[in-house]
Design an enzyme around this catalytic site. Structure first.
Site, PDB file in Angstrom:
ATOM      1  N   LYS A 203       3.082   8.869  -6.446  1.00 42.42           N
ATOM      2  CA  LYS A 203       3.020   9.165  -5.122  1.00 42.42           C
ATOM      3  C   LYS A 203       3.887  10.309  -4.558  1.00 42.42           C
ATOM      4  O   LYS A 203       3.741  11.231  -3.649  1.00 42.42           O
ATOM      5  CB  LYS A 203       3.030   8.231  -4.103  1.00 42.42           C
ATOM      6  CG  LYS A 203       2.725   8.267  -2.711  1.00 42.42           C
ATOM      7  CD  LYS A 203       2.674   6.840  -2.084  1.00 42.42           C
ATOM      8  CE  LYS A 203       3.979   6.083  -1.914  1.00 42.42           C
ATOM      9  NZ  LYS A 203       4.749   6.127  -1.098  1.00 42.42           N
TER      10      LYS A 203
ATOM     11  N   ASP B 123      13.393   1.488  -4.387  1.00 46.25           N
ATOM     12  CA  ASP B 123      11.630   1.094  -4.355  1.00 46.25           C
ATOM     13  C   ASP B 123      11.496  -0.075  -5.492  1.00 46.25           C
ATOM     14  O   ASP B 123      10.394  -1.045  -5.245  1.00 46.25           O
ATOM     15  CB  ASP B 123      10.975   2.264  -4.704  1.00 46.25           C
ATOM     16  CG  ASP B 123      10.723   3.283  -3.393  1.00 46.25           C
ATOM     17  OD1 ASP B 123      10.962   2.536  -2.151  1.00 46.25           O
ATOM     18  OD2 ASP B 123      10.433   4.252  -3.321  1.00 46.25           O
TER      19      ASP B 123
ATOM     20  N   SER C  94      17.248  10.722   0.583  1.00 44.29           N
ATOM     21  CA  SER C  94      17.255  12.265   0.103  1.00 44.29           C
ATOM     22  C   SER C  94      15.885  12.938   0.835  1.00 44.29           C
ATOM     23  O   SER C  94      15.802  14.009   0.536  1.00 44.29           O
ATOM     24  CB  SER C  94      16.765  12.070  -1.262  1.00 44.29           C
ATOM     25  OG  SER C  94      15.654  11.427  -1.680  1.00 44.29           O
ATOM     26  N   GLN C  95      15.041  12.161   1.541  1.00 41.49           N
ATOM     27  CA  GLN C  95      13.785  13.004   1.939  1.00 41.49           C
ATOM     28  C   GLN C  95      14.304  13.992   3.062  1.00 41.49           C
ATOM     29  O   GLN C  95      13.356  15.003   3.162  1.00 41.49           O
ATOM     30  CB  GLN C  95      12.962  11.845   2.801  1.00 41.49           C
ATOM     31  CG  GLN C  95      12.323  10.840   1.862  1.00 41.49           C
ATOM     32  CD  GLN C  95      11.738   9.604   2.493  1.00 41.49           C
ATOM     33  OE1 GLN C  95      11.720   9.431   3.670  1.00 41.49           O
ATOM     34  NE2 GLN C  95      10.811   8.961   1.696  1.00 41.49           N
TER      35      GLN C  95
ATOM     36  N   GLY D 183       7.176   7.275   5.370  1.00 43.98           N
ATOM     37  CA  GLY D 183       8.468   7.947   5.544  1.00 43.98           C
ATOM     38  C   GLY D 183       8.589   9.585   4.898  1.00 43.98           C
ATOM     39  O   GLY D 183       9.082  10.466   5.697  1.00 43.98           O
TER      40      GLY D 183
ATOM     41  N   ARG E 233      13.681  -4.933   3.072  1.00 42.47           N
ATOM     42  CA  ARG E 233      13.341  -5.700   1.479  1.00 42.47           C
ATOM     43  C   ARG E 233      14.496  -6.431   1.341  1.00 42.47           C
ATOM     44  O   ARG E 233      14.207  -7.374   0.247  1.00 42.47           O
ATOM     45  CB  ARG E 233      13.081  -4.432   0.556  1.00 42.47           C
ATOM     46  CG  ARG E 233      11.791  -3.776   0.938  1.00 42.47           C
ATOM     47  CD  ARG E 233      11.430  -2.658  -0.062  1.00 42.47           C
ATOM     48  NE  ARG E 233      10.210  -2.010   0.227  1.00 42.47           N
ATOM     49  CZ  ARG E 233       9.715  -0.953  -0.052  1.00 42.47           C
ATOM     50  NH1 ARG E 233      10.719   0.055  -0.939  1.00 42.47           N
ATOM     51  NH2 ARG E 233       8.808  -0.085   0.222  1.00 42.47           N
TER      52      ARG E 233
ATOM     53  N   ARG F  29       5.203  -3.015  -1.491  1.00 41.60           N
ATOM     54  CA  ARG F  29       5.968  -3.397  -2.584  1.00 41.60           C
ATOM     55  C   ARG F  29       6.057  -4.749  -2.681  1.00 41.60           C
ATOM     56  O   ARG F  29       6.133  -5.346  -3.850  1.00 41.60           O
ATOM     57  CB  ARG F  29       7.217  -2.360  -2.760  1.00 41.60           C
ATOM     58  CG  ARG F  29       6.773  -0.990  -2.730  1.00 41.60           C
ATOM     59  CD  ARG F  29       8.076  -0.078  -3.455  1.00 41.60           C
ATOM     60  NE  ARG F  29       7.501   1.358  -3.206  1.00 41.60           N
ATOM     61  CZ  ARG F  29       7.023   1.899  -4.023  1.00 41.60           C
ATOM     62  NH1 ARG F  29       6.306   1.519  -5.048  1.00 41.60           N
ATOM     63  NH2 ARG F  29       6.685   3.308  -3.736  1.00 41.60           N
TER      64      ARG F  29
ATOM     65  N   ARG G 148      12.599   4.148  11.759  1.00 39.53           N
ATOM     66  CA  ARG G 148      13.457   4.563  10.452  1.00 39.53           C
ATOM     67  C   ARG G 148      14.230   5.905  10.904  1.00 39.53           C
ATOM     68  O   ARG G 148      14.020   6.671  11.734  1.00 39.53           O
ATOM     69  CB  ARG G 148      12.456   4.949   9.232  1.00 39.53           C
ATOM     70  CG  ARG G 148      11.747   3.744   8.897  1.00 39.53           C
ATOM     71  CD  ARG G 148      10.624   3.919   7.679  1.00 39.53           C
ATOM     72  NE  ARG G 148      11.191   4.282   6.517  1.00 39.53           N
ATOM     73  CZ  ARG G 148      10.501   4.440   5.374  1.00 39.53           C
ATOM     74  NH1 ARG G 148       9.328   4.168   5.307  1.00 39.53           N
ATOM     75  NH2 ARG G 148      11.178   4.621   4.111  1.00 39.53           N
TER      76      ARG G 148
END
Length: 415
Positions: free
Chosen positions: A21, A293, A165-166, A92, A324, A367, A120
């Site tokens: 992805k 993730d 890092s996005q 995101g 999470r 997830r 977020r």
């Protein structure tokens, strides 16, 4: 809400993992910004990838689907429609990649989304836009409602590397198209470095060259570059393979196909982590900062491994589709695991089996849902899984594949 009753069962067979992805997002964007027609092969239309495709259409790209292949005529030098709206759904990546990209085009861009996307962090962009006196208007509700307008100027950008890092990827996608050279200076420790490697790899494939130092603290970006159309194949996804590889470790007879052993994906680390968990060591410490993730499925594998495991540096798990850290501890504990939260760590003492016999919740997090499906295979009693449909975010045919290899799901609950 879809609740599944899942019976304990051994999984047997071969699974071909879906395409990455992360790489698909980047390839669709690069192709959409190029001049000419690109072919993007091995695509799975998860909700997140659909959001990115629709975003590129809003910018003026034409995208057609032929099976698992996309034919993309990029917008190149074309001017996008003004006053475009981009629905990021719960992605995101789409949001954080597209905010700087939107400044390449005329007029305002309005971003909307669903779930926890509006909660977020976006401070990095807000501060950046304010420094250049660009329009940045965020709504006051928890739902995403963001309007931006204006054009980024080439120059030096100081950016944190310990939030996501996005943000850096979004700038790396955008700055090469500006009319002048730019530099990105990373002011903190860079987490998820593997995702930056993926970005640089896909950019290079589409003709964009970016230089960086050995420590990934400085990125030198020449301006006036152009994306070139390509025939590009997306490789298999280690993030999704992690579920099946963990199932394999837990005793299921699963063979996993479709992975590049030389992949740059950071989540390829799952292979080494599972080797560490199966080593027989009495105490282990695993750093999750670069691989957030895969931590839920690592926690499951650790719960059934000999000895004690500490999963450390998990701060960023709290700002995913769910918290999470809390979700993993709560749901695995409900199944019989010995797992506790200590600060931003998970401390796990291995047990021989999970009891099951409980209702668990995905927390509407894809997830978490897939991790709990794998957990069901090593439970003594059935489990009920609430909000199972959230797997559509990244792996839309997960439940079909799960059944094909022997997963037992109460069809009546699938709605």
């Amino acid at each position: 809400m879809t609740t599944l009753m899942i019976e304990p069962s051994e999984l047997t067979g071969t699974v071909t993992v879906p395409p990455s992805k992360s790489m698909a997002h980047r390839a669709v964007i690069c192709a959409g910004l190029a001049t000419g027609q690109s072919i993007i092969r091995n695509i799975q239309l998860s909700d997140d990838i659909i959001a990115t495709m629709e975003g590129m259409r809003a910018f003026g790209a034409t995208i057609e689907q032929d099976g698992n292949t996309l034919i993309i005529d990029g917008c190149g030098e074309a001017v996008a429609r003004t006053n475009q709206e981009i629905d990021c759904n719960e992605s995101g990546s789409t949001l954080r990649f597209f905010v700087p990209l939107a400044t390449l085009f005329e007029g305002p861009t309005h971003f909307v989304g669903r779930g926890k996307l509006g909660q977020r962090p976006l401070e990095t962009y807000r501060e950046l836009f304010e420094r250049q006196d660009l329009r940045y208007e965020a709504g006051t509700s928890e739902q995403l409602d963001l309007t931006i307008e204006g054009r980024l100027e080439p120059g030096t950008y100081e950016m944190r590397g310990d939030i996501s890092s996005q943000f850096i990827t979004g700038m790396l996608l955008t700055l090469p198209l500006l009319d002048g050279d730019s530099t990105i200076e990373i002011t903190t420790h860079l987490e998820s470095k593997g995702y930056i490697d993926l970005t640089l790899s896909v950019l290079s494939a589409f003709g964009i060259i970016i230089k960086h130092d050995d420590d990934y603290r400085t990125f030198e970006i020449k301006g006036n570059q152009r994306y070139h159309a390509q025939d590009y194949t997306v490789e298999g996804d280690y993030s999704q393979a992690a579920f099946w590889l963990s199932a394999q470790l837990l005793g299921n007879k699963i063979k996993v196909n479709g992975l590049d052993q030389k992949s740059l994906q950071g989540d390829r680390e799952i292979v080494h982590i599972l080797e560490q968990l199966s080593s027989g060591e009495e105490e282990r410490t695993i750093d999750g900062s670069q691989v957030p993730d895969i931590i839920p499925t690592v926690a499951l594998a650790a719960s059934l491994s000999k000895g004690k495991t500490k999963l450390i540096n998990l701060e960023r798990l709290r700002i995913k589709e769910s918290d999470r850290l809390v979700a993993t501890q709560k749901e695995l504990s409900a199944l019989g695991a010995q797992i506790e939260i200590v600060g931003d760590q998970l401390h796990i003492k291995g047990v021989q089996t999970l009891k099951g016999g409980a209702e668990v919740w995905s927390h509407k997090d894809h997830r978490m849902a897939m991790m709990l499906a794998v957990a069901s295979t090593v439970c003594q009693e059935p489990i009920q899984l609430k909000d199972s449909e959230c797997v559509k975010k990244s792996y839309p045919d997960f439940w079909e594949v799960f059944k094909e290899v022997g997963g037992k799901i109460d069809e009546r609950s699938m709605g």
